[in-house]
Design a protein around this motif. Structure first.
Motif, PDB file in Angstrom:
ATOM      1  N   HIS A 334       0.898  -1.333  -0.057  1.00 47.75           N
ATOM      2  CA  HIS A 334      -0.216   0.264   0.195  1.00 47.75           C
ATOM      3  C   HIS A 334       1.308   1.394  -0.120  1.00 47.75           C
ATOM      4  CE1 HIS A 334      -4.151  -2.302   0.592  1.00 47.75           C
ATOM      5  NE2 HIS A 334      -3.199  -3.056   1.285  1.00 47.75           N
ATOM      6  N   THR A 362      -0.787  -2.272  -4.471  1.00 44.21           N
ATOM      7  CA  THR A 362      -2.450  -2.797  -4.651  1.00 44.21           C
ATOM      8  C   THR A 362      -2.964  -1.961  -3.682  1.00 44.21           C
ATOM      9  OG1 THR A 362      -1.418  -4.853  -3.064  1.00 44.21           O
ATOM     10  CG2 THR A 362      -1.299  -4.933  -5.065  1.00 44.21           C
ATOM     11  N   ASP A 363      -3.348  -0.696  -3.765  1.00 39.86           N
ATOM     12  CA  ASP A 363      -3.878   0.244  -2.897  1.00 39.86           C
ATOM     13  C   ASP A 363      -5.385  -0.106  -3.248  1.00 39.86           C
ATOM     14  OD1 ASP A 363      -2.544   1.570  -1.221  1.00 39.86           O
ATOM     15  OD2 ASP A 363      -2.202   3.035  -3.261  1.00 39.86           O
ATOM     16  N   HIS A 364      -6.459   0.016  -1.383  1.00 39.01           N
ATOM     17  CA  HIS A 364      -7.666  -0.111  -1.669  1.00 39.01           C
ATOM     18  C   HIS A 364      -8.062   0.111  -3.047  1.00 39.01           C
ATOM     19  CE1 HIS A 364      -6.915  -1.892   2.439  1.00 39.01           C
ATOM     20  NE2 HIS A 364      -6.316  -1.406   2.592  1.00 39.01           N
ATOM     21  N   ALA A 365      -8.660  -0.734  -3.196  1.00 38.13           N
ATOM     22  CA  ALA A 365     -10.589  -0.384  -3.489  1.00 38.13           C
ATOM     23  C   ALA A 365     -11.561   0.417  -3.474  1.00 38.13           C
ATOM     24  CB  ALA A 365     -11.104  -1.657  -4.276  1.00 38.13           C
ATOM     25  N   MET A 373     -11.174   6.092  -2.084  1.00 38.58           N
ATOM     26  CA  MET A 373     -10.836   5.589  -3.671  1.00 38.58           C
ATOM     27  C   MET A 373     -11.763   5.967  -4.164  1.00 38.58           C
ATOM     28  SD  MET A 373      -8.407   5.243  -5.220  1.00 38.58           S
ATOM     29  CE  MET A 373      -6.650   3.705  -4.571  1.00 38.58           C
ATOM     30  N   MET A 378      -6.998   6.304  -8.653  1.00 33.96           N
ATOM     31  CA  MET A 378      -5.895   5.173  -9.173  1.00 33.96           C
ATOM     32  C   MET A 378      -5.838   4.928 -10.578  1.00 33.96           C
ATOM     33  SD  MET A 378      -5.769   2.698  -7.767  1.00 33.96           S
ATOM     34  CE  MET A 378      -6.050   1.055  -6.250  1.00 33.96           C
ATOM     35  N   HIS A 396       0.123  -2.207 -11.459  1.00 38.06           N
ATOM     36  CA  HIS A 396      -0.397  -1.584 -10.758  1.00 38.06           C
ATOM     37  C   HIS A 396      -1.802  -2.696 -10.296  1.00 38.06           C
ATOM     38  CE1 HIS A 396      -3.420   1.544 -10.248  1.00 38.06           C
ATOM     39  NE2 HIS A 396      -2.381   1.678  -9.560  1.00 38.06           N
ATOM     40  N   THR A 398      -4.375  -3.581  -6.921  1.00 37.37           N
ATOM     41  CA  THR A 398      -5.579  -3.273  -6.473  1.00 37.37           C
ATOM     42  C   THR A 398      -6.194  -4.620  -5.121  1.00 37.37           C
ATOM     43  OG1 THR A 398      -7.783  -2.218  -5.474  1.00 37.37           O
ATOM     44  CG2 THR A 398      -7.433  -3.753  -7.869  1.00 37.37           C
ATOM     45  N   PHE A 418      -5.679  -3.501 -14.657  1.00 37.71           N
ATOM     46  CA  PHE A 418      -4.568  -3.218 -13.564  1.00 37.71           C
ATOM     47  C   PHE A 418      -3.872  -4.874 -14.087  1.00 37.71           C
ATOM     48  CE2 PHE A 418      -8.313  -2.155 -10.934  1.00 37.71           C
ATOM     49  CZ  PHE A 418      -7.311  -0.966 -10.563  1.00 37.71           C
ATOM     50  N   ARG A 421      -4.996  -8.225  -9.622  1.00 42.00           N
ATOM     51  CA  ARG A 421      -5.555  -8.445  -8.566  1.00 42.00           C
ATOM     52  C   ARG A 421      -5.951  -9.090  -7.137  1.00 42.00           C
ATOM     53  NH1 ARG A 421      -6.823  -7.201 -14.015  1.00 42.00           N
ATOM     54  NH2 ARG A 421      -5.792  -9.324 -13.580  1.00 42.00           N
TER      55      ARG A 421
END
Length: 559
Positions: A334, A362-365, A373, A378, A396, A398, A418, A421
């Motif tokens: 993150h 993989t940042d939060h959705a 987000m 994104m 990249h 998430t 992406f 995932r």
DNA sequence: GCCGTTTTCGGCCCGACTGTTTTCAGTCG
């Protein structure tokens, strides 16, 4: 220093919640604590200006940090401690019991620790209080069951062991930790240190100095309680018996019993002093010598649980376990775009220093609403990522949220764009087994979900595991080409090793990831590798031990 | 208490769930 200060800031935040202060102020202290804990350099070295450049640290908190650095305490914190009854903060550790109700329990029933809390629930005393009922009692009781004050997480144990060894190594010929820590058990009850030395008295004295309290002290064995409340055992031995002692004190007891039985069958005797025939020493210097003398391959410590490893070693079939250097990329991390504390570039530079070939952000959705987000954020991150030069291949990704019905964030087109995932459960933990299993299986069947993140969603001392039919989940993973994560955070270690072995038997692949929210957390990978070793995994089983072309193939799921 | 397509103070991480209520407080991620 960073962890110490972070703990004080967290405590300050918790105490302001109990007193009912401004919630934004509280949140800021929590944020500052996270930033300080995740700061890559020692904050004891920083001047006032540098302190205030830490996110969430301004004039007031910088002054408190400086005060702690110069005097060893923080006046404002001491005042708060004096105002709030001892024990209330301990009560807030219980999942399901927050600061307000903890204070209420203390005020109205005089409850001051978890033992008294358990007794009060047994006596049915809570249900008569304002705002409490039978359900509250049950909920808190479940929280008490998951709260384990006796054991610590691996990072705490390893830090303690490392500092003890640092003190003893100069006085010893060899000094290492043994016991459950060497086996990478997921939580640790006490620390075992082994020292080989010609000067037992000096080593013992140095060890005793590190304890708040000396519980046992003799010529070969000393036990202390550290400042952190952890028990630590020191065994002092002659250098000649190093291997025998290390093997013996590494355990597990079940493994030792099985190996000793083998020795007995051959008319030999095995102890912490060596392998003997009658009075005659056969071998004792190294672990390898001892296993070899019993016609076995050396057994890696994480496998020593008497779950088939003795038989495998006799057949010469100990697998080549995955090792830390085999992992060539982190696939779950993150940044401060969501709840991380370091920027995209800071995380990437730190990952480069670890020598990775590839790295996934993989940042939060969006469905985890608190993370705020958006599509735009994104896409902007993706653009920023493509502009960065790196020695690593940058992916990249998430971390999606698996909804109660198994669906995830975003539509197919957005998901397809992406590189990777991860999908995890972040809500509705209490679904029954049928619903939960259906939920996970649906996520596996999603053509864009590559990795199921922290599958049990447990956290040591804080949250119990979800109820899933793992057999069905493992089959779904194998069938759909979905990897299971081995989350390396010492608070999670999720999947645990028992499940890993079963999943491997079902044909599942794994990703060992840190889920790092800061630069230092990238180094947690070793705990995940240790857990994978306990699950008997080889590099072949772990997708982020593969070269990128092979990983990319895996990330394209077949319909 | 911190922060700012900032200069002086308003906004800051939102929504769901649970159990106990009778309109909401506490807890969680």
């Amino acid at each position: 220093m960073n962890e110490t200060v972070a703990a004080l800031l967290r405590e300050y935040a918790e105490l302001t919640v109990i007193t009912g202060g401004d919630p934004f102020r509280t949140r800021n202290y929590e944020r500052a604590a996270r930033s300080v804990a995740g700061h890559p350099v020692d904050i004891g070295e920083l001047d006032d200006g540098a302190l205030q450049r830490i996110p969430g640290v301004g004039k007031s908190i910088a002054a408190k940090i400086a005060e702690f650095r110069d005097t060893g305490s923080i006046g404002a914190l001491e005042e708060l401690r004096a105002r709030i009854p001892a024990g209330v903060r301990e009560l807030t550790r219980v999942p399901g019991l927050g600061p307000r109700r903890a204070l209420q329990l203390n005020r109205e029933l005089g409850i001051g620790d978890v033992t008294q809390l358990a007794e009060a629930i047994k006596a049915g005393k809570l249900r008569d209080l304002d705002g409490f009922g039978v359900k509250s009692e049950e909920r808190i009781l479940r929280g008490l069951a998951v709260l384990n004050t006796e054991r610590v997480t691996l990072d705490v144990a390893l830090d303690t062991a490392t500092s003890l060894i640092g003190a003893l190594a100069p006085l010893s010929e060899r000094c290492e930790y043994a016991g459950s820590l060497r086996r990478w058990r997921e939580t640790i009850g006490d620390i075992d240190i082994l020292a080989a030395t010609r000067d037992p008295a000096a080593v013992t004295a140095a060890f005793a100095e590190h304890g708040d309290e000396v519980l046992v002290s003799g010529p070969t064995k000393t036990t202390i309680r550290t400042a952190g409340g952890l028990r630590a055992d020191l065994r002092v031995i002659e250098p000649e018996v190093w291997g025998a002692a290390l093997r013996y004190f590494t355990g597990s007891q079940a493994h030792n019993v099985a190996v000793r039985a083998l020795a007995v069958k051959r008319g030999l005797k095995l102890s912490e002093y060596g392998l003997f025939r009658g009075q005659d020493l056969i071998v004792s210097r190294t672990e390898e010598d001892i296993y070899a003398a019993l016609d076995m391959g050396w057994v890696p410590p994480p496998m020593r649980e008497d779950t088939g490893e003795v038989e495998a070693a006799l057949r010469g079939e100990i697998p080549a376990l995955v090792q830390l250097p085999d992992i060539v990329g982190d696939l779950h991390t993150h940044t401060d775009l969501t709840d991380g504390v370091a920027s995209l570039e800071e995380m990437i530079r730190a990952a480069e220093r670890r020598g990775y070939q590839y790295y996934a952000v993989t940042d939060h959705a969006p469905n985890l609403v608190m993370q705020r987000m958006t599509d735009e954020k994104m896409l902007a991150q993706r653009a920023e990522l493509s502009r960065l030069d790196s020695s690593m291949e940058l992916l990249h990704g998430t971390e999606l949220n698996i909804a109660p019905d198994g669906s995830v964030d975003w539509n197919a087109d957005f998901l397809a764009a992406f590189d990777i995932r991860v999908a995890s459960v972040h809500s509705h933990f209490d679904q029954d087994r049928r619903e939960m299993t259906r939920r996970f299986v649906a996520a596996c069947e999603n053509p864009y979900v590559n990795i199921i993140g922290h599958p049990l969603t447990r956290k040591f001392g804080r949250r119990y595991a979800v109820d899933v039919d793992f057999g069905e989940l493992f089959r779904a993973c194998a069938r759909t080409g979905t990897a299971l994560e081995i989350n390396a955070s010492p608070a999670r270690l999720d999947l645990p090793s028992g499940h890993i072995r079963a999943a491997k038997d079902a044909g599942v692949k794994f990703a060992i990831d840190t889920d790092a929210h800061s630069v230092p957390q990238l180094a947690n990978l070793k705990y995940g590798v240790g857990t994978a070793q306990r699950g008997w995994l080889t590099a072949e089983d772990v997708v982020n031990a593969w070269p990128l072309p092979r990983l990319r193939e895996f990330l394209v799921k077949r319909a």
